[in-house]
Design an enzyme around this catalytic site. Structure first.
Site, PDB file in Angstrom:
ATOM      1  N   SER A  58       0.841  -1.200   0.000  1.00 38.78           N
ATOM      2  CA  SER A  58       0.000   0.000   0.000  1.00 38.78           C
ATOM      3  C   SER A  58       0.870   1.241   0.000  1.00 38.78           C
ATOM      4  O   SER A  58       1.870   1.298   0.712  1.00 38.78           O
ATOM      5  CB  SER A  58      -0.885   0.021   1.241  1.00 38.78           C
ATOM      6  OG  SER A  58      -1.535   1.270   1.358  1.00 38.78           O
ATOM      7  N   THR A  59       0.483   2.225  -0.788  1.00 36.45           N
ATOM      8  CA  THR A  59       1.080   3.561  -0.673  1.00 36.45           C
ATOM      9  C   THR A  59       0.063   4.508  -0.032  1.00 36.45           C
ATOM     10  O   THR A  59       0.279   5.037   1.065  1.00 36.45           O
ATOM     11  CB  THR A  59       1.482   4.096  -2.062  1.00 36.45           C
ATOM     12  OG1 THR A  59       2.436   3.211  -2.627  1.00 36.45           O
ATOM     13  CG2 THR A  59       2.085   5.496  -1.960  1.00 36.45           C
ATOM     14  N   ARG A  60      -1.057   4.703  -0.738  1.00 40.32           N
ATOM     15  CA  ARG A  60      -2.052   5.687  -0.310  1.00 40.32           C
ATOM     16  C   ARG A  60      -2.701   5.360   1.033  1.00 40.32           C
ATOM     17  O   ARG A  60      -2.763   6.207   1.931  1.00 40.32           O
ATOM     18  CB  ARG A  60      -3.163   5.825  -1.373  1.00 40.32           C
ATOM     19  CG  ARG A  60      -2.788   6.711  -2.521  1.00 40.32           C
ATOM     20  CD  ARG A  60      -3.374   6.157  -3.804  1.00 40.32           C
ATOM     21  NE  ARG A  60      -2.631   4.960  -4.143  1.00 40.32           N
ATOM     22  CZ  ARG A  60      -1.547   4.953  -4.936  1.00 40.32           C
ATOM     23  NH1 ARG A  60      -1.165   6.053  -5.515  1.00 40.32           N
ATOM     24  NH2 ARG A  60      -0.883   3.843  -5.167  1.00 40.32           N
ATOM     25  N   THR A  61      -3.204   4.139   1.159  1.00 36.41           N
ATOM     26  CA  THR A  61      -3.977   3.799   2.358  1.00 36.41           C
ATOM     27  C   THR A  61      -3.079   3.859   3.590  1.00 36.41           C
ATOM     28  O   THR A  61      -3.472   4.353   4.652  1.00 36.41           O
ATOM     29  CB  THR A  61      -4.611   2.412   2.200  1.00 36.41           C
ATOM     30  OG1 THR A  61      -5.243   2.354   0.921  1.00 36.41           O
ATOM     31  CG2 THR A  61      -5.625   2.134   3.290  1.00 36.41           C
ATOM     32  N   ARG A 109      -5.574  -4.673   5.928  1.00 34.05           N
ATOM     33  CA  ARG A 109      -5.615  -4.935   4.489  1.00 34.05           C
ATOM     34  C   ARG A 109      -5.389  -6.422   4.320  1.00 34.05           C
ATOM     35  O   ARG A 109      -4.321  -6.938   4.682  1.00 34.05           O
ATOM     36  CB  ARG A 109      -4.562  -4.102   3.758  1.00 34.05           C
ATOM     37  CG  ARG A 109      -4.434  -4.454   2.291  1.00 34.05           C
ATOM     38  CD  ARG A 109      -3.711  -3.384   1.490  1.00 34.05           C
ATOM     39  NE  ARG A 109      -4.594  -2.268   1.191  1.00 34.05           N
ATOM     40  CZ  ARG A 109      -4.374  -1.368   0.227  1.00 34.05           C
ATOM     41  NH1 ARG A 109      -3.289  -1.437  -0.519  1.00 34.05           N
ATOM     42  NH2 ARG A 109      -5.239  -0.396   0.008  1.00 34.05           N
ATOM     43  N   HIS A 136     -13.605  -2.070  -0.674  1.00 32.16           N
ATOM     44  CA  HIS A 136     -12.557  -1.089  -0.349  1.00 32.16           C
ATOM     45  C   HIS A 136     -13.248   0.194   0.135  1.00 32.16           C
ATOM     46  O   HIS A 136     -13.221   1.225  -0.535  1.00 32.16           O
ATOM     47  CB  HIS A 136     -11.704  -0.830  -1.598  1.00 32.16           C
ATOM     48  CG  HIS A 136     -10.398  -0.146  -1.333  1.00 32.16           C
ATOM     49  ND1 HIS A 136      -9.952   0.192  -0.069  1.00 32.16           N
ATOM     50  CD2 HIS A 136      -9.424   0.274  -2.189  1.00 32.16           C
ATOM     51  CE1 HIS A 136      -8.774   0.789  -0.164  1.00 32.16           C
ATOM     52  NE2 HIS A 136      -8.443   0.850  -1.431  1.00 32.16           N
ATOM     53  N   GLN A 139     -11.672   3.774   0.268  1.00 32.49           N
ATOM     54  CA  GLN A 139     -11.476   4.342  -1.069  1.00 32.49           C
ATOM     55  C   GLN A 139     -12.750   5.039  -1.551  1.00 32.49           C
ATOM     56  O   GLN A 139     -12.701   6.156  -2.078  1.00 32.49           O
ATOM     57  CB  GLN A 139     -11.101   3.223  -2.052  1.00 32.49           C
ATOM     58  CG  GLN A 139     -10.945   3.702  -3.490  1.00 32.49           C
ATOM     59  CD  GLN A 139      -9.777   4.651  -3.652  1.00 32.49           C
ATOM     60  OE1 GLN A 139      -8.676   4.350  -3.234  1.00 32.49           O
ATOM     61  NE2 GLN A 139     -10.015   5.815  -4.239  1.00 32.49           N
ATOM     62  N   ASP A 244     -10.078   0.810 -12.872  1.00 31.34           N
ATOM     63  CA  ASP A 244      -9.061   0.391 -11.900  1.00 31.34           C
ATOM     64  C   ASP A 244      -8.148  -0.569 -12.654  1.00 31.34           C
ATOM     65  O   ASP A 244      -8.436  -0.965 -13.799  1.00 31.34           O
ATOM     66  CB  ASP A 244      -9.763  -0.295 -10.707  1.00 31.34           C
ATOM     67  CG  ASP A 244      -8.801  -0.718  -9.584  1.00 31.34           C
ATOM     68  OD1 ASP A 244      -7.632  -0.279  -9.579  1.00 31.34           O
ATOM     69  OD2 ASP A 244      -9.239  -1.506  -8.716  1.00 31.34           O
ATOM     70  N   SER A 248      -5.485  -7.026 -10.036  1.00 33.01           N
ATOM     71  CA  SER A 248      -5.456  -6.656  -8.623  1.00 33.01           C
ATOM     72  C   SER A 248      -4.349  -7.418  -7.902  1.00 33.01           C
ATOM     73  O   SER A 248      -3.874  -8.452  -8.394  1.00 33.01           O
ATOM     74  CB  SER A 248      -6.813  -6.949  -7.978  1.00 33.01           C
ATOM     75  OG  SER A 248      -7.753  -5.952  -8.327  1.00 33.01           O
ATOM     76  N   MET A 249      -4.005  -6.924  -6.726  1.00 33.56           N
ATOM     77  CA  MET A 249      -2.955  -7.578  -5.938  1.00 33.56           C
ATOM     78  C   MET A 249      -3.365  -9.023  -5.648  1.00 33.56           C
ATOM     79  O   MET A 249      -4.492  -9.276  -5.222  1.00 33.56           O
ATOM     80  CB  MET A 249      -2.723  -6.816  -4.632  1.00 33.56           C
ATOM     81  CG  MET A 249      -2.036  -5.480  -4.858  1.00 33.56           C
ATOM     82  SD  MET A 249      -1.758  -4.596  -3.303  1.00 33.56           S
ATOM     83  CE  MET A 249      -3.353  -3.816  -3.071  1.00 33.56           C
ATOM     84  N   CYS A 286      -8.705   4.739  -8.514  1.00 31.82           N
ATOM     85  CA  CYS A 286      -8.219   4.700  -7.128  1.00 31.82           C
ATOM     86  C   CYS A 286      -6.695   4.731  -7.035  1.00 31.82           C
ATOM     87  O   CYS A 286      -6.158   5.059  -5.984  1.00 31.82           O
ATOM     88  CB  CYS A 286      -8.770   3.472  -6.424  1.00 31.82           C
ATOM     89  SG  CYS A 286      -8.193   1.905  -7.115  1.00 31.82           S
ATOM     90  N   LEU A 287      -6.016   4.357  -8.148  1.00 31.17           N
ATOM     91  CA  LEU A 287      -4.556   4.236  -8.170  1.00 31.17           C
ATOM     92  C   LEU A 287      -4.122   3.046  -7.292  1.00 31.17           C
ATOM     93  O   LEU A 287      -4.825   2.759  -6.327  1.00 31.17           O
ATOM     94  CB  LEU A 287      -3.847   5.512  -7.722  1.00 31.17           C
ATOM     95  CG  LEU A 287      -4.321   6.833  -8.335  1.00 31.17           C
ATOM     96  CD1 LEU A 287      -3.412   7.966  -7.824  1.00 31.17           C
ATOM     97  CD2 LEU A 287      -4.296   6.818  -9.848  1.00 31.17           C
ATOM     98  N   ARG A 313      -8.033  10.520   0.325  1.00 33.23           N
ATOM     99  CA  ARG A 313      -7.921   9.320   1.158  1.00 33.23           C
ATOM    100  C   ARG A 313      -7.549   9.703   2.591  1.00 33.23           C
ATOM    101  O   ARG A 313      -8.008   9.111   3.557  1.00 33.23           O
ATOM    102  CB  ARG A 313      -6.856   8.362   0.604  1.00 33.23           C
ATOM    103  CG  ARG A 313      -7.082   7.834  -0.817  1.00 33.23           C
ATOM    104  CD  ARG A 313      -8.320   6.985  -0.909  1.00 33.23           C
ATOM    105  NE  ARG A 313      -8.362   5.993   0.134  1.00 33.23           N
ATOM    106  CZ  ARG A 313      -7.642   4.851   0.147  1.00 33.23           C
ATOM    107  NH1 ARG A 313      -6.851   4.540  -0.866  1.00 33.23           N
ATOM    108  NH2 ARG A 313      -7.743   4.008   1.155  1.00 33.23           N
TER     109      ARG A 313
HETATM  110  N1   CP Z   1      -5.988   3.255  -3.710  1.00 30.52           N
HETATM  111  C1   CP Z   1      -5.268   2.539  -2.823  1.00 30.52           C
HETATM  112  O1   CP Z   1      -5.810   1.862  -1.946  1.00 30.52           O
HETATM  113  O2   CP Z   1      -3.912   2.643  -2.972  1.00 30.52           O
HETATM  114  P1   CP Z   1      -2.791   1.855  -2.141  1.00 30.52           P
HETATM  115  O3   CP Z   1      -2.861   0.410  -2.566  1.00 30.52           O
HETATM  116  O4   CP Z   1      -1.504   2.510  -2.525  1.00 30.52           O
HETATM  117  O5   CP Z   1      -3.104   1.985  -0.679  1.00 30.52           O
HETATM  118  N1  NVA Z   2      -8.367  -3.563  -7.121  1.00 28.77           N
HETATM  119  C1  NVA Z   2      -7.073  -3.191  -6.607  1.00 28.77           C
HETATM  120  C2  NVA Z   2      -7.171  -1.951  -5.784  1.00 28.77           C
HETATM  121  C3  NVA Z   2      -5.862  -1.441  -5.261  1.00 28.77           C
HETATM  122  C4  NVA Z   2      -6.008  -0.221  -4.401  1.00 28.77           C
HETATM  123  C5  NVA Z   2      -6.495  -4.348  -5.802  1.00 28.77           C
HETATM  124  O1  NVA Z   2      -7.262  -5.014  -5.087  1.00 28.77           O
HETATM  125  O2  NVA Z   2      -5.300  -4.600  -5.891  1.00 28.77           O
END
Ligand code: CP
Ligand code: NVA
Length: 333
Positions: A58-61, A109, A136, A139, A244, A248-249, A286-287, A313
């Site tokens: 995660s960066t933003r969260t 997370r 999420h 977000q 998006d 996804s991760m 959302c980035l 955020r």
């Molecule tokens: N949008 C978002 O949740 O970004 P991070 O994965 O960087 O937290």
């Molecule tokens: N859908 C993406 C959102 C990342 C903030 C994920 O789950 O990786």
């Protein structure tokens, strides 16, 4: 469980429109107090501790939660799953019971949403869902705040209006993967009178249980929830286009298949014009972003709200901490 009286933030599905309005307006108030008035309300949560239990990047969260905690006087602790006993030497139940005996809030997370439900079950302190495979919610609060600010008429105070006033009657189009961010939007936007159009490639459509929840909400609030077959159909008459990442991760090994299946889904000016979006359309993401799902022309255009969305955020997570830890509930006004 041990925590029946403690409020949690697992999904926006559980909150009513008045509670979500309060969160967004609190976020706008904090943004103004901190950025414009230069205040740092550290007197609100002095000595409090917030654990960030993150099993994904995660960066933003992460930064939003750590900086929001600092501003409120609380100390944030980042606990990556690679650094703690959880998953290797210890169960989620035991970890949760121990953590919640020491900290004031757990921001998690996770992979499966079931882990959020287990945290809620075993935690004696509030749990915040910082992303699961299903939802999420933090977000989507930032998305709502960004749209509310954008659609507040010149000269009006966004805190004097409700989200229903600024967003009601609008349409949001999703073009891309059927994922956690989409699911959160689908179950939240109807609460504010927003119609939703969704286009996903075959095989990547939204989960049936989520569609059912979302259609229930759309019926309740008398809005449209259209899961359609073409990107143009989703975009038609929309005010906001959202996408998006296609990967996804946790889905990294599906990359080749996904890139193939999502061909034709890249959001471009041409796609938006041909789909027949409203002339003053806006774009959200959302980035983090890859150019495969949206090209630079859209992403860096003056229609794109992605950087204010990312900043928001911080203010929205500050509002969630304010609700859960200062008020100890989600106030309705
Ligand atoms: N949008 C978002 O949740 O970004 P991070 O994965 O960087 O937290
Ligand atoms: N859908 C993406 C959102 C990342 C903030 C994920 O789950 O990786």
């Amino acid at each position: 469980g041990v925590s029946s009286k403690v409020p949690h933030f697992a999904t926006l599905y559980d909150l009513n429109p008045a509670q979500i309005n309060t969160l967004v307006k609190t976020a706008i108030r904090y943004k103004n107090e901190v950025k414009v008035q230069g205040k740092k309300p550290t007197h609100l949560l002095p000595g409090s501790s917030v654990a960030l239990l993150f099993s994904k990047r995660s960066t933003r969260t992460r930064v939003a939660t750590e900086t929001a905690s600092n501003l409120l006087g609380a100390k944030a602790m980042y606990l990556a799953s690679t650094d703690i006993q959880l998953g290797v030497n210890e169960s989620l139940q035991d970890t949760t019971r121990v953590l919640s005996s020491m900290v004031d809030c757990i921001v998690a997370r996770v992979n499966s949403h079931q882990e959020i439900e287990d945290l809620v079950k075993y935690s004696s302190v509030p749990v915040i869902n910082a992303l699961s495979d299903k939802f999420h919610p933090t977000q989507i609060l930032a998305d709502l705040m960004t749209l509310h600010e954008t659609y507040t008429p010149q000269g009006k105070d966004p805190q004097s209006l409700n989200l229903q006033d600024t967003l009601g009657g609008r349409k949001v189009a999703w073009v891309g993967d059927g994922n956690n961010v989409l699911y959160s939007l689908m179950i939240t936007l109807p609460k504010f009178g927003v119609d939703v159009g969704v286009s996903t490639p075959k095989g990547y459509d939204p989960r049936a249980d989520i569609v059912q929840m979302a259609q229930g909400e759309a019926k309740k609030y008398n809005t449209k929830m259209d899961i359609v077959n073409s990107t143009a159909e989703a975009i038609k008459d929309s005010d906001v286009i959202v996408t998006d990442t296609w990967i996804s991760m946790g889905q990294e090994e599906e990359k080749a298949d996904r890139l193939r299946a999502f061909s034709g889904y890249q959001v471009t000016q041409k796609m938006i014009a041909e789909g027949g979006a409203k002339s003053d359309w806006k774009f959200l993401h959302c980035l983090p972003r890859k150019s495969e799902e949206v090209d630079d022309d859209v992403f860096y255009s003056n229609r794109s709200l992605v950087f204010p969305e990312a900043e928001n955020r911080k203010w929205t997570i500050m509002a969630v901490l304010d609700a859960l830890l200062v008020h100890k509930k989600f106030p309705e006004n």
